[in-house]
Write a protein that holds these residues in place. Structure first.
Motif, PDB file in Angstrom:
ATOM      1  N   GLU A 712       0.475  -0.837   0.134  1.00 10.25           N
ATOM      2  CA  GLU A 712       0.313  -0.099  -0.042  1.00 10.25           C
ATOM      3  C   GLU A 712       0.533   1.615  -0.004  1.00 10.25           C
ATOM      4  OE1 GLU A 712      -3.397  -0.148  -0.124  1.00 10.25           O
ATOM      5  OE2 GLU A 712      -2.549  -2.204  -0.483  1.00 10.25           O
ATOM      6  N   HIS A 713       1.792   1.108  -0.138  1.00 10.86           N
ATOM      7  CA  HIS A 713       3.096   2.335  -0.043  1.00 10.86           C
ATOM      8  C   HIS A 713       3.202   2.829  -1.270  1.00 10.86           C
ATOM      9  CE1 HIS A 713       7.125   4.573  -0.455  1.00 10.86           C
ATOM     10  NE2 HIS A 713       6.624   4.745   1.158  1.00 10.86           N
ATOM     11  N   ALA A 714       3.570   4.383  -1.085  1.00 14.18           N
ATOM     12  CA  ALA A 714       2.225   5.354  -2.113  1.00 14.18           C
ATOM     13  C   ALA A 714       3.270   4.894  -3.599  1.00 14.18           C
ATOM     14  CB  ALA A 714       2.959   7.006  -1.979  1.00 14.18           C
ATOM     15  N   ASP A 715       5.006   4.610  -3.106  1.00 15.01           N
ATOM     16  CA  ASP A 715       5.445   5.010  -4.366  1.00 15.01           C
ATOM     17  C   ASP A 715       5.199   3.242  -5.225  1.00 15.01           C
ATOM     18  OD1 ASP A 715       6.815   6.216  -2.988  1.00 15.01           O
ATOM     19  OD2 ASP A 715       8.375   5.424  -2.610  1.00 15.01           O
ATOM     20  N   THR A 716       4.740   2.103  -4.388  1.00 11.38           N
ATOM     21  CA  THR A 716       4.406   1.123  -5.163  1.00 11.38           C
ATOM     22  C   THR A 716       2.972   1.103  -6.034  1.00 11.38           C
ATOM     23  OG1 THR A 716       5.058  -0.353  -3.160  1.00 11.38           O
ATOM     24  CG2 THR A 716       3.138  -1.295  -4.379  1.00 11.38           C
ATOM     25  N   LEU A 717       2.495   2.001  -5.383  1.00 14.05           N
ATOM     26  CA  LEU A 717       1.016   1.898  -6.353  1.00 14.05           C
ATOM     27  C   LEU A 717       1.467   2.940  -6.679  1.00 14.05           C
ATOM     28  CD1 LEU A 717      -1.314   3.536  -3.060  1.00 14.05           C
ATOM     29  CD2 LEU A 717      -1.081   1.157  -4.650  1.00 14.05           C
ATOM     30  N   THR A 718       2.521   3.865  -7.535  1.00 12.36           N
ATOM     31  CA  THR A 718       2.850   4.547  -8.425  1.00 12.36           C
ATOM     32  C   THR A 718       3.383   3.482  -9.591  1.00 12.36           C
ATOM     33  OG1 THR A 718       3.608   6.596  -7.344  1.00 12.36           O
ATOM     34  CG2 THR A 718       5.047   6.086  -9.917  1.00 12.36           C
ATOM     35  N   SER A 719       4.191   2.763  -8.842  1.00 11.11           N
ATOM     36  CA  SER A 719       4.887   1.610  -9.732  1.00 11.11           C
ATOM     37  C   SER A 719       3.221   0.616 -10.486  1.00 11.11           C
ATOM     38  CB  SER A 719       5.968   0.295  -8.930  1.00 11.11           C
ATOM     39  OG  SER A 719       7.110   1.058  -8.674  1.00 11.11           O
ATOM     40  N   VAL A 720       2.769   0.086  -9.376  1.00 13.98           N
ATOM     41  CA  VAL A 720       0.989  -0.543  -9.866  1.00 13.98           C
ATOM     42  C   VAL A 720       0.512  -0.502 -11.130  1.00 13.98           C
ATOM     43  CG1 VAL A 720      -1.329  -0.862  -9.200  1.00 13.98           C
ATOM     44  CG2 VAL A 720       0.247  -1.266  -7.896  1.00 13.98           C
ATOM     45  N   VAL A 721       0.699   1.686 -10.561  1.00 13.51           N
ATOM     46  CA  VAL A 721      -0.055   2.828 -12.413  1.00 13.51           C
ATOM     47  C   VAL A 721       0.443   2.276 -13.007  1.00 13.51           C
ATOM     48  CG1 VAL A 721      -1.118   4.923 -13.327  1.00 13.51           C
ATOM     49  CG2 VAL A 721      -0.972   4.672 -11.159  1.00 13.51           C
ATOM     50  N   ASN A 722       1.699   2.885 -13.061  1.00 12.25           N
ATOM     51  CA  ASN A 722       2.817   2.267 -14.208  1.00 12.25           C
ATOM     52  C   ASN A 722       2.487   1.275 -14.946  1.00 12.25           C
ATOM     53  OD1 ASN A 722       4.184   5.128 -13.183  1.00 12.25           O
ATOM     54  ND2 ASN A 722       5.471   4.419 -12.907  1.00 12.25           N
ATOM     55  N   LEU A 723       2.422  -0.235 -14.373  1.00 14.32           N
ATOM     56  CA  LEU A 723       2.180  -1.373 -15.100  1.00 14.32           C
ATOM     57  C   LEU A 723       1.776  -1.862 -15.585  1.00 14.32           C
ATOM     58  CD1 LEU A 723       4.040  -4.394 -15.940  1.00 14.32           C
ATOM     59  CD2 LEU A 723       2.723  -4.948 -13.565  1.00 14.32           C
ATOM     60  N   GLY A 724       0.533  -0.633 -15.001  1.00 17.10           N
ATOM     61  CA  GLY A 724      -1.132  -1.351 -15.878  1.00 17.10           C
ATOM     62  C   GLY A 724      -1.108  -0.437 -16.891  1.00 17.10           C
ATOM     63  N   ILE A 725      -0.777   0.842 -16.876  1.00 19.00           N
ATOM     64  CA  ILE A 725      -0.539   1.693 -18.418  1.00 19.00           C
ATOM     65  C   ILE A 725       0.213   1.033 -19.168  1.00 19.00           C
ATOM     66  CG2 ILE A 725      -0.347   4.208 -18.866  1.00 19.00           C
ATOM     67  CD1 ILE A 725      -1.601   4.844 -16.619  1.00 19.00           C
ATOM     68  N   LEU A 726       1.217   0.551 -18.972  1.00 20.85           N
ATOM     69  CA  LEU A 726       2.382  -0.623 -19.799  1.00 20.85           C
ATOM     70  C   LEU A 726       1.233  -1.367 -20.521  1.00 20.85           C
ATOM     71  CD1 LEU A 726       4.953  -0.018 -21.290  1.00 20.85           C
ATOM     72  CD2 LEU A 726       5.164  -2.223 -19.978  1.00 20.85           C
ATOM     73  N   LEU A 727       0.917  -2.084 -20.005  1.00 20.28           N
ATOM     74  CA  LEU A 727      -0.175  -3.245 -20.212  1.00 20.28           C
ATOM     75  C   LEU A 727      -1.387  -2.532 -20.933  1.00 20.28           C
ATOM     76  CD1 LEU A 727       0.073  -4.870 -16.962  1.00 20.28           C
ATOM     77  CD2 LEU A 727       0.913  -5.601 -19.069  1.00 20.28           C
ATOM     78  N   TRP A 728      -2.100  -1.621 -20.740  1.00 22.54           N
ATOM     79  CA  TRP A 728      -2.947  -1.268 -21.249  1.00 22.54           C
ATOM     80  C   TRP A 728      -2.552  -0.395 -22.907  1.00 22.54           C
ATOM     81  CZ3 TRP A 728      -4.832   4.494 -20.424  1.00 22.54           C
ATOM     82  CH2 TRP A 728      -5.636   5.091 -21.596  1.00 22.54           C
ATOM     83  N   ASP A 729      -1.054  -0.488 -23.023  1.00 23.64           N
ATOM     84  CA  ASP A 729      -0.897  -0.325 -24.013  1.00 23.64           C
ATOM     85  C   ASP A 729      -0.285  -1.014 -25.213  1.00 23.64           C
ATOM     86  OD1 ASP A 729      -1.300   2.619 -23.564  1.00 23.64           O
ATOM     87  OD2 ASP A 729       1.697   2.792 -23.751  1.00 23.64           O
ATOM     88  N   MET A 730      -0.619  -2.359 -24.285  1.00 21.46           N
ATOM     89  CA  MET A 730       0.458  -2.970 -25.182  1.00 21.46           C
ATOM     90  C   MET A 730      -1.146  -4.097 -25.403  1.00 21.46           C
ATOM     91  SD  MET A 730       3.396  -4.724 -22.710  1.00 21.46           S
ATOM     92  CE  MET A 730       4.039  -5.882 -23.642  1.00 21.46           C
ATOM     93  N   GLY A 731      -2.247  -3.841 -24.494  1.00 22.15           N
ATOM     94  CA  GLY A 731      -3.213  -4.497 -25.712  1.00 22.15           C
ATOM     95  C   GLY A 731      -3.749  -5.404 -24.463  1.00 22.15           C
ATOM     96  N   LYS A 732      -2.911  -5.753 -23.428  1.00 22.84           N
ATOM     97  CA  LYS A 732      -2.895  -6.683 -22.099  1.00 22.84           C
ATOM     98  C   LYS A 732      -3.728  -6.013 -21.432  1.00 22.84           C
ATOM     99  CE  LYS A 732       1.752  -8.190 -22.914  1.00 22.84           C
ATOM    100  NZ  LYS A 732       3.119  -8.956 -22.259  1.00 22.84           N
ATOM    101  N   LEU A 733      -4.934  -5.599 -21.604  1.00 20.53           N
ATOM    102  CA  LEU A 733      -6.414  -5.310 -20.586  1.00 20.53           C
ATOM    103  C   LEU A 733      -6.617  -6.249 -19.162  1.00 20.53           C
ATOM    104  CD1 LEU A 733      -8.798  -3.691 -23.867  1.00 20.53           C
ATOM    105  CD2 LEU A 733      -6.647  -2.766 -22.258  1.00 20.53           C
TER     106      LEU A 733
END
Length: 860
Positions: A712-733
């Motif tokens: 739940e750390h803020a830096d962890t959640l930022t990494s969650v966002v970044n990976l989520g957006i990358l996977l979106w870009d890759m079509g891994k919805l």
């Protein structure tokens, strides 16, 4: 149609979503300007309007004598830090990197409070007052030297009431002086709680040990048990290890079991106090510590405390501990600590420090107690009470260094197998960062109690007060900062009455109070104090004194924190010119100010001059400090991020990779700063379209942050966002959606439902849901985002207009032409007024509205 203003990479049918959050929530902070405790020249930027500037960079560099102290993070925060004191007239400022982990997040608020919770599981220190001997720095070399003489061993296996009655066969030799347990788990389960002994049993052992002091210890220890390389000399008090060798083993030789099993039932009971201690320390001091706190450790007079002490409660003849299963380390041990319900950490002075602080088992026990939520108190033998109080006055830096040195990575255990198992258990549960955060929090609590007690007996001692304030500030919790603020206000009032406003001692208190107020977000009052302190320094010391220039830079940082970048710029320029006159262009103090000014100019979009200053700082640090120094690596990262922001991605990549390689070597693969740079490189590769290369880096960043900082750390959640957006870009919805939902929940909990970052995450999740065809939920999220922005931003703010356009496009996709048309027209009209008819954003809005009207047979 795709909104050209939103940097949309994969437009959905008739709908878009601004993508700037994807970049803005990455990498080390540029808007968070933090520094080492006690630093002088660093800035805090107000950042940029939300969703405008996409890039970010590391924390700014810093020097000594700061008005604005850092927002500390326990990941790397030191146990405490001495205050500024009266301003120094020397120019010996050191170039040190920020101690705050570089969060992969760019904040856009003028003053964003830390989203990290107060240090978790902080235990209550003894309320009866501290006691200890003078403490000096504990070094690895000193610890190794101590180990060569008398290693202490520390599992603390907890015996089963059943297992304790079964001894080993007489032919089994003792294997180690470590605490042994008579069964593989050694932990009772179900309704079988750990057993302990009364205080009288320990007192009798102490009396026996005292009787043996006049004679030297055995020249040969029992085979396999010895960890001492020299025998105990006559007159030397017996350590706990000596008591085990010379008394406990002798008494249990026939049964080969625990001493507890031989005691009458009146001396045995369900354990209520777990005793954590170092074997190398005097047993007499251990018992006297328990005696002093016995009344407070007992539930009431009819139910005195029952102590779980390893040498008594565990058979010292068994080798079963060598076969403990991994579950014992990660679960059973902590469960038993929780069953006992209270832990006492005995901090006996040894070898110029506290032995327990250097022993892996003691640190593991502290963590287990905090994780279990039990009462944990640290106590020092009463024999050393007076010496500790004097040490807090005379050698507080030594006490601080002893706490600074606490780290499981540097801790010792005489069994490498135990050390390896402890390390593995920590990595599998809370992670190394969380582990050390918990341990340091306990030791800070104890030291704060020690300082309060000393100050109560010496209320006029200004050094004690300054030390306590510095520790309370470094602790980071709201209650501690409030206490520190009260102490500083009292001191300031007393000094003004006694010494006058422009006395240097009084000006030093102003600086410390201003720094603390700035950390708490009380920027207006902090600014007023900073200006008063600056005026006093100019009057007393002159405009070009190093301390004066430090305050000039600090005032610039305060103004930057408030978003007053134009007012901050001349202050930074004055500080830079002053440093150049004093030290020359290549001095590290000068380079630090140059770097900070460059970062400010970056925030002001003066990118050409910002780049020149950051290049100058990097070149200077390379020459003065070397390419692997922390300040050099920070400057390398900053320049790389600026070039990325300028669109020069090909030039940015080698700089960011160099920063990553340097941090992996200097800090380790899992250090928070290293992980921040891993995320930076990953997101840069994403922007370069090299998605397959970016994915493993962003997964590594997320895994590392989860492991080191928690889910739940803020830096962890930022990494969650970044990976989520990358996977979106890759079509891994299907993978992207749960990650972004997790990030949204975390942001709601930490920042609040109406925080701009939370609203941006709602919009990002909406875009993924649109791509998956869940248009109903997507619309609800977009309306939430737009409504929240309208409450906080102007109706014509670029971010607000992007949300207006996004919602209009989504309604069009859903066939709601009547709802979409006024929204798209509203976005177009506002952009024409704000940006002009030929601006790309305006043209994009015109294209959207034109396409909509054309589809309905109407004209724009």
């Amino acid at each position: 149609p795709a909104d050209q203003t939103t940097n949309q990479h994969h437009p959905l049918p008739c709908t878009t979503h601004h993508h700037s959050l994807a970049s803005r929530l990455t990498m080390g902070t540029c808007a968070s300007k933090s520094a080492t405790a006690g630093s002088a020249e660093f800035a805090r930027s107000a950042g940029t309007p939300p969703f405008v500037k996409n890039m970010s960079a590391d924390a700014k560099l810093s020097t000594t004598e700061s008005l604005i102290w850092p927002k500390t993070n326990a990941a790397t925060a030191t146990a405490c830090s001495a205050g500024d004191g009266a301003p120094s007239t020397s120019s010996g400022e050191s170039s040190r990197p920020s101690t705050r982990p570089e969060s992969p997040r760019r904040s856009h608020e003028p003053s964003r409070p830390s989203t990290r919770p107060d240090t978790p599981g902080r235990a209550t220190a003894s309320s009866t007052g501290p006691s200890a001997a003078p403490i000096m720095s504990t070094t690895d070399a000193a610890a190794d030297d101590e180990d060569a003489r008398d290693e202490d061993e520390k599992p603390a296996p907890l015996p089963s009431p059943v297992a304790r009655t079964h001894g080993r066969a007489p032919s089994t030799p003792p294997l180690s002086a470590r605490r042994r347990q008579p069964s593989v788990s050694g932990i009772p389960s179900g309704a079988s709680p750990p057993l302990g002994v009364t205080l009288e049993v320990l007192q009798e052992l102490r009396d026996a040990a005292r009787a043996m002091e006049s004679k030297p210890g055995p020249t040969q220890l029992t085979p396999g048990l010895g960890s001492r390389h020299t025998p105990r000399a006559a007159g030397e008090p017996l350590s706990t290890e000596d008591v085990c060798h010379e008394i406990v083993l002798d008494r249990t030789r026939a049964q080969k079991g625990a001493l507890l099993a031989q005691l009458p039932s009146a001396r045995v009971g369900v354990a209520t106090v777990y005793v954590s201690h170092a074997w190398r320390c005097a047993f007499d001091e251990l018992v006297s510590t328990l005696e002093e706190h016995h009344a407070s450790l007992s539930s009431d007079t009819d139910h005195p405390a029952i102590y779980w002490l390893d040498i008594v409660c565990v058979g010292q003849w068994s080798d079963a501990l060598d076969h403990r299963q991994f579950e014992w380390w990660t679960s059973s041990f902590a469960s038993a600590i929780k069953q006992i319900g209270r832990t006492v950490l005995v901090l006996s002075p040894k070898g110029g420090g506290f032995a327990a602080m250097t022993r892996a088992w003691c640190l593991f026990e502290i963590n287990a107690a905090v994780a279990a939520g039990v009462d944990l108190r640290a106590a020092v033998p009463p024999e050393h009470a007076e010496a500790l109080e004097q040490a807090l006055v005379d050698d507080f830096d030594g006490v601080r260094r002893a706490l600074d040195a606490v780290s499981l990575r540097r801790a010792h255990a005489s069994s490498q197998a135990d050390l390896d198992a402890i390390m593995s258990a920590v990595q599998a549960t809370c992670g190394m960062h969380e582990f050390e955060t918990r341990v340091i929090a306990v030791l800070r609590e104890w030291l704060a109690a020690a300082l309060r007690s000393a100050l109560a007996s010496r209320p006029e001692n200004t050094e004690l007060r300054a030390h306590l304030v510095a520790l309370l500030k470094a602790g980071g919790g709201k209650a501690w900062r409030t206490e520190a603020e009260g102490l500083l206000r009292e001191e300031l009032e007393a000094h003004e009455q006694r010494l006058g406003v422009e006395n240097m001692e009084n000006l030093g208190v102003m600086k410390r109070l201003g720094a603390l107020l700035a950390e708490q977000g009380k920027l207006d009052e902090a600014e007023a104090l900073c200006r008063r302190a600056l005026h006093g320094h100019e009057t007393v010391l002159g405009a070009d004194d190093p301390s004066t220039l430090g305050l000039v830079s600090s005032l610039g940082g305060l103004l930057s924190e408030q978003g007053r970048l134009g007012e901050a710029e001349p202050l930074y320029r004055r500080a830079l010119e002053g440093r150049e006159r004093q030290h020359g262009a290549e001095h590290t103090d000068t380079l630090i100010v140059a770097s900070n000014l460059g970062m400010l100019l970056w925030d002001m979009s003066k990118l050409d001059e910002a780049e020149l200053l950051l290049r100058r700082a990097l070149h200077g640090f390379e020459h003065q400090l070397g390419v692997t120094h922390a300040s050099t690596l920070t400057s390398t990262n900053n320049l790389g991020m600026l070039l990325w922001d300028r669109g020069e991605r090909a030039d940015a990549e080698p700089l960011l990779r160099r920063a990553l390689e340097g941090r992996e070597t200097e800090l380790g693969m899992s250090h928070p700063n290293t992980l921040a740079t891993v995320g930076n490189v990953g997101m840069l590769l994403k922007d370069l379209g090299r998605l397959d290369e970016a994915e493993p880096l962003l997964r590594r960043a997320l895994h590392g942050h989860e492991h080191q900082l928690g889910a739940e750390h803020a830096d962890t959640l930022t990494s969650v966002v970044n990976l989520g957006i990358l996977l979106w870009d890759m079509g891994k919805l299907e993978e992207a959606e749960p990650l972004l939902r997790r990030a949204l929940r975390g942001s709601e909990q930490q920042l609040g439902a109406d925080h701009l970052e939370t609203l941006a995450l709602a919009g990002t999740l909406s875009a993924v849901l649109q791509a998956r065809g869940a248009l109903g939920e997507a619309e609800a999220l977009l309306r939430r985002e737009l409504d929240g922005k309208l409450r906080q931003l102007s109706a014509e703010d670029p971010s607000t207009l992007a949300s207006v356009s996004d919602l209009g496009m989504l309604l069009w996709a859903r066939g709601d032409i009547d709802g979409a048309t006024p929204l798209l027209r509203r976005a177009l009209d506002a952009r024409e007024r704000r940006l002009g008819r030929e601006h790309p954003d305006t043209l994009a809005s015109a294209g959207h509205l034109g396409s909509l009207l054309k589809s309905t047979g109407k004209q724009l």
